[in-house]
Design an enzyme around this catalytic site. Structure first.
Site, PDB file in Angstrom:
ATOM      1  N   HIS A  64       0.915  -1.174   0.066  1.00  9.05           N
ATOM      2  CA  HIS A  64       0.073   0.056  -0.037  1.00  9.05           C
ATOM      3  C   HIS A  64       0.845   1.193  -0.004  1.00  9.05           C
ATOM      4  CE1 HIS A  64      -4.142  -2.047   1.576  1.00  9.05           C
ATOM      5  NE2 HIS A  64      -3.801  -2.196   0.161  1.00  9.05           N
ATOM      6  N   HIS A  95      -3.988  -5.497 -11.090  1.00  7.32           N
ATOM      7  CA  HIS A  95      -2.689  -4.863 -10.897  1.00  7.32           C
ATOM      8  C   HIS A  95      -1.754  -5.300 -11.883  1.00  7.32           C
ATOM      9  CE1 HIS A  95      -3.366  -3.325  -6.698  1.00  7.32           C
ATOM     10  NE2 HIS A  95      -4.116  -4.404  -6.354  1.00  7.32           N
TER      11      HIS A  95
END
Length: 417
Positions: free
Chosen positions: A251, A383
Site C-alpha cells: 500500500h 494490478h
C-alpha cells in the site's frame, strides 16, 4: 529531462507481450452475470459473483479496448450492463457486494466503499472508451458515493453500510480510501469536474501528509469512525486479504504512485511535499518489505517497527513497486529507478508469471513457492495489467483516459517523463 529512459525498448516490448497475454486470460472471466473469479487454469470458479471483481475486470477490459484489443469494447459493455443491471439494488440504491453466479439475485447486500470505488472506476474507464451505458453508470455511481460514502467533515470516505443504508460500520479503513483516490482521479479526468480531483487530493493529504508522515511513513490502515488509528486491529490476522494487521508495504508503494498523480493533477505549491513523501514511502517499503527474511520478494505485512508479520509474497505488491518507481521517474527523471525495475521484473519472471496456466500466481510463500493461504486461484488481472501498460503511459491523466487519447503506441515507448 530523464537521465535515461526507465524502460528499454526490449523491456517495453516484453511488457507489451505480457499485457496481451493477461488480456487473453481476462476474457475467460466473462459469465452470464458479470465477471467471475478465475481459478489457477483460468477457469471460472463456481462461487458468487463479487462486485469488486466484476468492476475491476470491466476496467481491465476497457484498458484492452483503449489499446485496440479486438472484442474488448464488447467485453467492457458486458461489464457495464452487469454492474448496472445485475448488481444494482433497485430498492435501496447502490450496488450489492455479491450476487448469485447467474446474476439473478443478491447474496450479500452490504454496501462497501471499497467495491463502490470500483463502480466509479469501471464507469470512468468505460466512458473513456465510449462504452454504451458507461456515462450513465458513472453519473449514478458518483451520486451514490457523494450521498453515502463521502465524509465532508473528515475529508475521507466512510467504510460500509447495511444493504438498506441504515446501519453504518463503526470502522474506517485506508484501503477503501486509497481506491477512492484512484476512482475520483479517473472520474475527474473523464467528466472534467474538478470536485473529484479536489476530493482525491484531500484524501491523499490526510492519509499521507498527515497520517503516514506522523507514523514514520508506515501508513496506519485501520481506524475508528473519527479516524483515530487502531494499531492492533486484526493482530491475529496478519495475512487477512483486505484488513491485515500492521503496515502493508504494497500500500505504501501504491500510495506513492497515487500521491504523485494527485500532485500533478492538482498542481501548485500546496503539493510541494508530495515528491519527498512519495520517495519516503517507497524507501520505507523497500527497506521493510524487500527480502527482510533473506529470500527475494516483498513480504505482505510488517509490524510497526518493520518486522515482517506475514511473510507471504503477494503478486500485486511487486506490480505496485514497478508502478511507484515509474511514477517517481516521471518526476525526477533519475536513472536510479531502472536497476530496481529490472530486479523486480526479473523476480516476477522467475516466480510470479505462470506461463503454463496463464496470468500470475496470486500468492507465494516465504520460499517463493505458489501458495493459497490468503488467495485461492487468480481472482482478477487488475494490478498486473496496469503494470504491464506503464511503458505506454504518462503519469496523468488516469490510465484508461490516457490510453484512449493516445491510441496504441509502438511497443518500444520508454515511459520517461
Amino acid at each position: 529531462m530523464a537521465d535515461a529512459p526507465l524502460f528499454t525498448a526490449e523491456r517495453a516490448a516484453e511488457f507489451a507481450a505480457e499485457a496481451d497475454r493477461l488480456l487473453d486470460f481476462t476474457a475467460g472471466a466473462k459469465t452470464t452475470g458479470g465477471f467471475g473469479w478465475l481459478g489457477d487454469h483460468g477457469e471460472v470458479v463456481e462461487r458468487d459473483l463479487e462486485l469488486w471483481i466484476t468492476c475491476r475486470m470491466t476496467h481491465v477490459c476497457a484498458l484492452g479496448a483503449a489499446i485496440g484489443k479486438p472484442g474488448f469494447l464488447e467485453l467492457t459493455e458486458h461489464g457495464i450492463r452487469s454492474i448496472a443491471d445485475n448488481f444494482h439494488d433497485e430498492r435501496h440504491d447502490g450496488w450489492y457486494a455479491a450476487i448469485s453466479p447467474d446474476g439473478s439475485r443478491p447474496t450479500d447486500a452490504t454496501k462497501a466503499a471499497y467495491a463502490h470505488s470500483f463502480v466509479i472506476l469501471a464507469g470512468s474507464s468505460g466512458q473513456a472508451v465510449g462504452a454504451a451505458g458507461a456515462a450513465d453508470l458513472l453519473t449514478h455511481a458518483l451520486a451514490v458515493h457523494d450521498r453515502f460514502f463521502w465524509d465532508e467533515s473528515q475529508g475521507m470516505t466512510r467504510e460500509s453500510f447495511s444493504g438498506d443504508w441504515r446501519t453504518e460500520e463503526d470502522y474506517r479503513g485506508i484501503n477503501a480510501n486509497m481506491h477512492t483516490v484512484e476512482a475520483y482521479l479517473a472520474a475527474g479526468d473523464v467528466t472534467g469536474d474538478q470536485l473529484w480531483h479536489e476530493r482525491a487530493g484531500r484524501i491523499v493529504t490526510r492519509a499521507i501528509d498527515q497520517l503516514a508522515r506522523a507514523n514514520s511513513w508506515r501508513i496506519p490502515e485501520h481506524f475508528t469512525a473519527d479516524f483515530t488509528p487502531l494499531p492492533d486491529y486484526n493482530k491475529d490476522q496478519p495475512a487477512h486479504p483486505f484488513r491485515p494487521y500492521g503496515a502493508t508495504p504494497g500500500h505504501a508503494l501504491e500510495w506513492a504512485r497515487l500521491t504523485l498523480a494527485a500532485a500533478q493533477t492538482l498542481g501548485g505549491p500546496a503539493w510541494d511535499w508530495a515528491y519527498d513523501a512519495a520517495s519516503a514511502l517507497v524507501a520505507g517499503a523497500v527497506t521493510d518489505g524487500w527480502a527482510p527474511d533473506g529470500a527475494d520478494g516483498f513480504v505482505y505485512t510488517t509490524d510497526w517497527d518493520g518486522t515482517p508479520s506475514s511473510h507471504a509474497r503477494m503478486f500485486w505488491v511487486l506490480t505496485e513497486a514497478i508502478g511507484a518507481a515509474w511514477a517517481l521517474h516521471h518526476v525526477d527523471g533519475s536513472a536510479q529507478w531502472r536497476p530496481l525495475v529490472e530486479k523486480w521484473w526479473a523476480y516476477a519472471k522467475a516466480y510470479l508469471l505462470d506461463l503454463d496456466r496463464g496470468a500470475w500466481h496470486s500468492e507465494l510463500d516465504a520460499t517463493n513457492t505458489p501458495d493459497a493461504e490468503t488467495w485461492v486461484g487468480k481472482p482478477d488481472t487488475y494490478h498486473a495489467i496496469q503494470a504491464m501498460l506503464l511503458p505506454r503511459l504518462p503519469l496523468t491523466p488516469s490510465f484508461t483516459t490516457a490510453l484512449a487519447a493516445r491510441g496504441a503506441p509502438e511497443a518500444g515507448g520508454t515511459g520517461s517523463a
